[in-house]
Each structure stands twice: as structure tokens, then as C-alpha cells.
Design a protein around this motif. Sequence first.
Motif, PDB file in Angstrom:
ATOM      1  N   VAL A 153       0.841  -1.178   0.000  1.00  0.00           N
ATOM      2  CA  VAL A 153       0.000   0.000   0.000  1.00  0.00           C
ATOM      3  C   VAL A 153       0.887   1.243   0.000  1.00  0.00           C
ATOM      4  O   VAL A 153       1.962   1.235   0.602  1.00  0.00           O
ATOM      5  CB  VAL A 153      -0.970  -0.016   1.211  1.00  0.00           C
ATOM      6  N   ALA A 154       0.471   2.271  -0.740  1.00  0.00           N
ATOM      7  CA  ALA A 154       1.238   3.514  -0.799  1.00  0.00           C
ATOM      8  C   ALA A 154       0.516   4.566   0.034  1.00  0.00           C
ATOM      9  O   ALA A 154      -0.674   4.808  -0.156  1.00  0.00           O
ATOM     10  CB  ALA A 154       1.401   3.977  -2.242  1.00  0.00           C
ATOM     11  N   LEU A 155       1.229   5.163   0.982  1.00  0.00           N
ATOM     12  CA  LEU A 155       0.629   6.177   1.851  1.00  0.00           C
ATOM     13  C   LEU A 155       1.195   7.540   1.504  1.00  0.00           C
ATOM     14  O   LEU A 155       2.366   7.667   1.128  1.00  0.00           O
ATOM     15  CB  LEU A 155       0.954   5.888   3.318  1.00  0.00           C
ATOM     16  N   ASP A 156       0.354   8.566   1.690  1.00  0.00           N
ATOM     17  CA  ASP A 156       0.869   9.919   1.586  1.00  0.00           C
ATOM     18  C   ASP A 156       1.785  10.177   2.774  1.00  0.00           C
ATOM     19  O   ASP A 156       1.590   9.620   3.853  1.00  0.00           O
ATOM     20  CB  ASP A 156      -0.289  10.931   1.595  1.00  0.00           C
ATOM     21  N   PHE A 157       2.746  11.041   2.540  1.00  0.00           N
ATOM     22  CA  PHE A 157       3.744  11.338   3.556  1.00  0.00           C
ATOM     23  C   PHE A 157       3.096  11.740   4.886  1.00  0.00           C
ATOM     24  O   PHE A 157       3.419  11.192   5.946  1.00  0.00           O
ATOM     25  CB  PHE A 157       4.648  12.461   3.032  1.00  0.00           C
ATOM     26  N   GLY A 158       2.171  12.678   4.806  1.00  0.00           N
ATOM     27  CA  GLY A 158       1.531  13.177   6.033  1.00  0.00           C
ATOM     28  C   GLY A 158       0.712  12.100   6.727  1.00  0.00           C
ATOM     29  O   GLY A 158       0.702  12.015   7.962  1.00  0.00           O
ATOM     30  N   ALA A 253       6.788   3.822   8.599  1.00  0.00           N
ATOM     31  CA  ALA A 253       7.872   4.263   7.724  1.00  0.00           C
ATOM     32  C   ALA A 253       7.854   3.525   6.401  1.00  0.00           C
ATOM     33  O   ALA A 253       7.324   2.415   6.297  1.00  0.00           O
ATOM     34  CB  ALA A 253       9.219   4.048   8.409  1.00  0.00           C
ATOM     35  N   ASP A 254       8.457   4.145   5.416  1.00  0.00           N
ATOM     36  CA  ASP A 254       8.606   3.522   4.113  1.00  0.00           C
ATOM     37  C   ASP A 254       9.365   2.210   4.277  1.00  0.00           C
ATOM     38  O   ASP A 254      10.365   2.147   4.992  1.00  0.00           O
ATOM     39  CB  ASP A 254       9.381   4.468   3.185  1.00  0.00           C
ATOM     40  N   GLY A 255       8.871   1.150   3.631  1.00  0.00           N
ATOM     41  CA  GLY A 255       9.551  -0.145   3.705  1.00  0.00           C
ATOM     42  C   GLY A 255       9.119  -0.992   4.890  1.00  0.00           C
ATOM     43  O   GLY A 255       9.510  -2.138   5.012  1.00  0.00           O
ATOM     44  N   GLN A 256       8.308  -0.444   5.775  1.00  0.00           N
ATOM     45  CA  GLN A 256       7.867  -1.199   6.943  1.00  0.00           C
ATOM     46  C   GLN A 256       6.815  -2.219   6.539  1.00  0.00           C
ATOM     47  O   GLN A 256       6.099  -2.046   5.560  1.00  0.00           O
ATOM     48  CB  GLN A 256       7.280  -0.229   7.964  1.00  0.00           C
ATOM     49  N   GLY A 267      -8.553 -20.631   6.782  1.00  0.00           N
ATOM     50  CA  GLY A 267      -7.986 -21.977   6.857  1.00  0.00           C
ATOM     51  C   GLY A 267      -8.879 -22.976   6.157  1.00  0.00           C
ATOM     52  O   GLY A 267     -10.038 -22.700   5.863  1.00  0.00           O
ATOM     53  N   GLU A 268      -8.311 -24.140   5.892  1.00  0.00           N
ATOM     54  CA  GLU A 268      -9.083 -25.195   5.249  1.00  0.00           C
ATOM     55  C   GLU A 268      -9.946 -25.902   6.268  1.00  0.00           C
ATOM     56  O   GLU A 268      -9.478 -26.192   7.370  1.00  0.00           O
ATOM     57  CB  GLU A 268      -8.100 -26.214   4.682  1.00  0.00           C
ATOM     58  N   ARG A 269     -11.130 -26.198   5.921  1.00  0.00           N
ATOM     59  CA  ARG A 269     -12.043 -26.951   6.790  1.00  0.00           C
ATOM     60  C   ARG A 269     -12.021 -26.441   8.223  1.00  0.00           C
ATOM     61  O   ARG A 269     -11.822 -27.182   9.186  1.00  0.00           O
ATOM     62  CB  ARG A 269     -11.668 -28.430   6.795  1.00  0.00           C
ATOM     63  N   GLY A 270     -12.178 -25.129   8.364  1.00  0.00           N
ATOM     64  CA  GLY A 270     -12.276 -24.565   9.708  1.00  0.00           C
ATOM     65  C   GLY A 270     -10.945 -24.320  10.388  1.00  0.00           C
ATOM     66  O   GLY A 270     -10.910 -23.979  11.561  1.00  0.00           O
ATOM     67  N   GLY A 271      -9.834 -24.491   9.679  1.00  0.00           N
ATOM     68  CA  GLY A 271      -8.518 -24.224  10.277  1.00  0.00           C
ATOM     69  C   GLY A 271      -8.337 -22.723  10.487  1.00  0.00           C
ATOM     70  O   GLY A 271      -9.099 -21.919   9.959  1.00  0.00           O
ATOM     71  N   PRO A 272      -7.322 -22.342  11.278  1.00  0.00           N
ATOM     72  CA  PRO A 272      -7.099 -20.920  11.539  1.00  0.00           C
ATOM     73  C   PRO A 272      -6.674 -20.179  10.273  1.00  0.00           C
ATOM     74  O   PRO A 272      -6.061 -20.763   9.388  1.00  0.00           O
ATOM     75  CB  PRO A 272      -5.966 -20.920  12.572  1.00  0.00           C
ATOM     76  N   ALA A 273      -7.046 -18.908  10.224  1.00  0.00           N
ATOM     77  CA  ALA A 273      -6.703 -18.099   9.056  1.00  0.00           C
ATOM     78  C   ALA A 273      -5.229 -17.729   9.099  1.00  0.00           C
ATOM     79  O   ALA A 273      -4.620 -17.678  10.161  1.00  0.00           O
ATOM     80  CB  ALA A 273      -7.564 -16.847   9.022  1.00  0.00           C
ATOM     81  N   GLY A 274      -4.656 -17.439   7.939  1.00  0.00           N
ATOM     82  CA  GLY A 274      -3.281 -16.947   7.866  1.00  0.00           C
ATOM     83  C   GLY A 274      -3.239 -15.468   8.243  1.00  0.00           C
ATOM     84  O   GLY A 274      -4.241 -14.882   8.642  1.00  0.00           O
ATOM     85  N   ASP A 275      -2.073 -14.888   8.110  1.00  0.00           N
ATOM     86  CA  ASP A 275      -1.913 -13.482   8.454  1.00  0.00           C
ATOM     87  C   ASP A 275      -1.842 -12.641   7.181  1.00  0.00           C
ATOM     88  O   ASP A 275      -1.513 -13.143   6.120  1.00  0.00           O
ATOM     89  CB  ASP A 275      -0.625 -13.270   9.261  1.00  0.00           C
ATOM     90  N   LEU A 276      -2.156 -11.381   7.354  1.00  0.00           N
ATOM     91  CA  LEU A 276      -2.021 -10.441   6.239  1.00  0.00           C
ATOM     92  C   LEU A 276      -0.808  -9.558   6.522  1.00  0.00           C
ATOM     93  O   LEU A 276      -0.690  -8.991   7.610  1.00  0.00           O
ATOM     94  CB  LEU A 276      -3.286  -9.586   6.120  1.00  0.00           C
ATOM     95  N   PHE A 277       0.095  -9.477   5.558  1.00  0.00           N
ATOM     96  CA  PHE A 277       1.259  -8.610   5.696  1.00  0.00           C
ATOM     97  C   PHE A 277       1.120  -7.462   4.701  1.00  0.00           C
ATOM     98  O   PHE A 277       0.949  -7.701   3.508  1.00  0.00           O
ATOM     99  CB  PHE A 277       2.549  -9.377   5.419  1.00  0.00           C
ATOM    100  N   VAL A 278       1.165  -6.273   5.212  1.00  0.00           N
ATOM    101  CA  VAL A 278       1.033  -5.094   4.351  1.00  0.00           C
ATOM    102  C   VAL A 278       2.390  -4.391   4.277  1.00  0.00           C
ATOM    103  O   VAL A 278       2.924  -3.956   5.301  1.00  0.00           O
ATOM    104  CB  VAL A 278      -0.030  -4.118   4.900  1.00  0.00           C
ATOM    105  N   HIS A 279       2.937  -4.345   3.076  1.00  0.00           N
ATOM    106  CA  HIS A 279       4.190  -3.613   2.869  1.00  0.00           C
ATOM    107  C   HIS A 279       3.854  -2.155   2.612  1.00  0.00           C
ATOM    108  O   HIS A 279       3.067  -1.849   1.723  1.00  0.00           O
ATOM    109  CB  HIS A 279       4.956  -4.174   1.680  1.00  0.00           C
ATOM    110  N   VAL A 280       4.462  -1.288   3.378  1.00  0.00           N
ATOM    111  CA  VAL A 280       4.117   0.130   3.292  1.00  0.00           C
ATOM    112  C   VAL A 280       5.133   0.874   2.427  1.00  0.00           C
ATOM    113  O   VAL A 280       6.341   0.748   2.629  1.00  0.00           O
ATOM    114  CB  VAL A 280       4.087   0.769   4.696  1.00  0.00           C
ATOM    115  N   LYS A 281       4.606   1.591   1.452  1.00  0.00           N
ATOM    116  CA  LYS A 281       5.432   2.538   0.688  1.00  0.00           C
ATOM    117  C   LYS A 281       4.943   3.918   1.102  1.00  0.00           C
ATOM    118  O   LYS A 281       3.736   4.136   1.200  1.00  0.00           O
ATOM    119  CB  LYS A 281       5.194   2.386  -0.819  1.00  0.00           C
TER     120      LYS A 281
END
Length: 395
Positions: A153-158, A253-256, A267-281
Motif C-alpha cells: 500500500v502507498a501512503l501519503d507522507f503526512g 515508515a517507508d519499507g515497513q 484456513g481449510e475446513r475450519g482451520g485458523p486463518a493466515g496473516d495479512l502482511f502489508v508492505h508500506v510505501k
Amino acid sequence: MSSKDWLEKDFYAVLGVDKAASADDIKKAYRKVARESHPDHNPGDPKAEERFKAASEAYNVLSDAGRRREYDEMRSLFGSGAFRRGARAGGQPGGMPFDVSDLFGGGGAGAGDRRFGGAGFQDLFSSIFSGGSAGGQAAPRGPARGRDVETEVALDFGDAVRGVTLPLTLRAPGVCDTCHGNGAKPGTQPRTCPVCHGAGVTTRNQGSFSFSEPCRNCQGVGTVVEEKCPECHGSGGVTKTRTLNVRFPAGVADGQRIRLAGRGEPGERGGPAGDLFVHVKVRPDELFGRTGDDLTLTVPVTFTEAVLGTDLRVPTLDGAVTLRVPPGTPSGRVLRARGKGVVRRDGQAGDLLVTLDVVVPARVSDEARAALEAFAEQTPPAAREHLDARVRRVG
Ligand SMILES: [Zn+2]
Ligand SMILES: [Zn+2]
């Protein structure tokens, strides 16, 4: 000999006997292999020598009732555990007829048909062993966890400095709502695979060895779908668009990389969900730069402002501040506006660092030139005696 060695070696296969072989059969088999591979009969043949040694090792364990029992127990314990982890076909009834040695190719014949790389399984065992508990009982495996998802995801500086909540649209595989993931047309059910009877693996016998491989009919799932779900065409999964509101903390910060636990794939058949990783620009700002928690800003000043001193009004990300430039300030001096940087998590803030840049006019008016010449007459020469000395020496 370590327990791990025991897992990796199939002593029965080395001697070419069945697991149920009697002590007498084992002795006979050992004598036969030993005779055939004896170094005296095979001078200079390293393979024969290896076979001879392996047979001795195998006989050493299998000829001792107590050690043989230990060996059998360990292999049956891990044989079933490895099977569940590796082939992921849940419902193996009673969990067994599966021989780890087949995976390691210990038996020799049919080694080319191994589906699972030997190395991978060795790693698996290493991790089980380093896991600790003395008996090495592998924890029961629940339904598979969903995969982690990465996005950028790209964020504005402010926004990055102040923190912001943004809706994030993700396209990712998800469970089909029409069939709830089983792949069967609504109103029908997947059927137990007739080839493997639900086990997900098939076993092939060859001589006294048996080889297991994922069932080709059901691809190891254990069930087959006869009337496919029209939505997902039997796969049980569809590509879904999800929108998440993601909170980016102040000062990101950028790159975080931000981790949102449990917001990845289900998850499959009711297994736990994975994680979401968001790379910040972070998009650069046209005025401000950033070093850690400090913001940076360059402000041009005239020579006379630097010499005589002045008060400067400079922008910050929120409002403006007045900075005092003392008389006689050199070019490049950094002034600090305290607390006007990035607000950290603990409530403390970085500073705004203002770099003064004395600008030399490319052109001056006649009046200015005359004034500068008058100024020059009043000015002591610049301190460059040390340079002049070097010039005299080298020049
Ligand atoms: Zn099957
Ligand atoms: Zn479906």
C-alpha cells in the motif's frame, strides 16, 4: 546409534525380510546378505562393502529382541506421524500401514518413484526431534492453517506521519460460498474415494515391500466429487474480493511491514486463518524529508540574513513555527524545532530539523555590486593560509 538413525534406516529392507520375520528368518537372511556382500568375495567393490556393513548393523538390532521391539515402536510411531504431516489426508483409519523407509528409499527397489524428496522428510524429522519431548510424539495436526497474504500500500507522507485508517481491497482465494468448500453441487455430497477408500493414499506391494503414494483418483484428498459445484467447478475455492479497514499507526515508515494476524486466507475446513502482511510505501513529500522520527526541511536564506540574523517562519506538517537565525550563522547550519517531527507511539515526538542553505545570487544589480565591493574592502580575507602553503609547495 541415535534414534534418528533408526528412523532413517529400514533394517528389514536391508536384510530383505518382512517385518513379521522370525528370529530364525532374520538370522538366515543376514547370513545370505553377509555372504553375498562379504569384502573377501567382492574385493574393491565399495557398494558391496557398504551393504555388508549395513547388514551387520541391521542384524545387530534385529537379532536382539529388546532392541528390535524398541526399533519397531519408534518407527511405527513416527511412521504414522510423518504420514499425516506429509500427505495431509486427514482420515487415515487407525493411522498406520505406512512405512517411512519407503519415503527414504531404504528399500532400494522402486526408489525412482518416490513422491516425497528424502531430504524434505529428513528435515521434517529433524524438526520433530529438536522439538523436544522425549518420546517425540508429534502434536496432533489440526486442519491446515490458511496461507499468509502479502499486499502493498502507498501512503501519503503526512498520513504516514500522523497515522491513518484506509480501506484495503484484497483479491485472494477464499472458500466457495455455494458449496462451503467441498466442491460438490448443492444438494449433493462428495463421495468417499472408491480407490483408496478415503485414505488418500494407495499401497502397492512389490515382493516383501510395500510402497505408498498419494491416491491418483482423488489426488490424495480421500473423497471424489461427482456433480461439481457450478460456482467453483469442484475446487471448493473461488477468488474473493475483500475490503478491510487497516489502521496504519502514526510514524509508519517507508519499507515497513505491518502484520495483521488472522486477516490472511481462511484456513481449510475450519482451520485458523493466515496473516495479512502489508508492505508500506510512503510517497515522498515535496517539502519534507524524514530521518527516523525527525522531519527534515531545507530553507534557503540570503547571505545578509545569515550574517545579520533573522526570524524565519517555516512550515511544519501542522501549522508554522518561527525559528530564530542568530547573526553569523554559517550555511548548512541545522536548526531544530523541537517536537515538530513524528509523534511516536509513546507520545514523544521527534523534531523538525531545518537546514539553512545560504543562496548566492547568480546576478546582482549595479547598486548591489557597488555595495558588495564596499563590503569586500571591509572584510578580512578568508582563512586559507593552510591551502596557500600547500599551493606553494606543490605548485
Ligand atoms: Zn482416493
Ligand atoms: Zn463451490
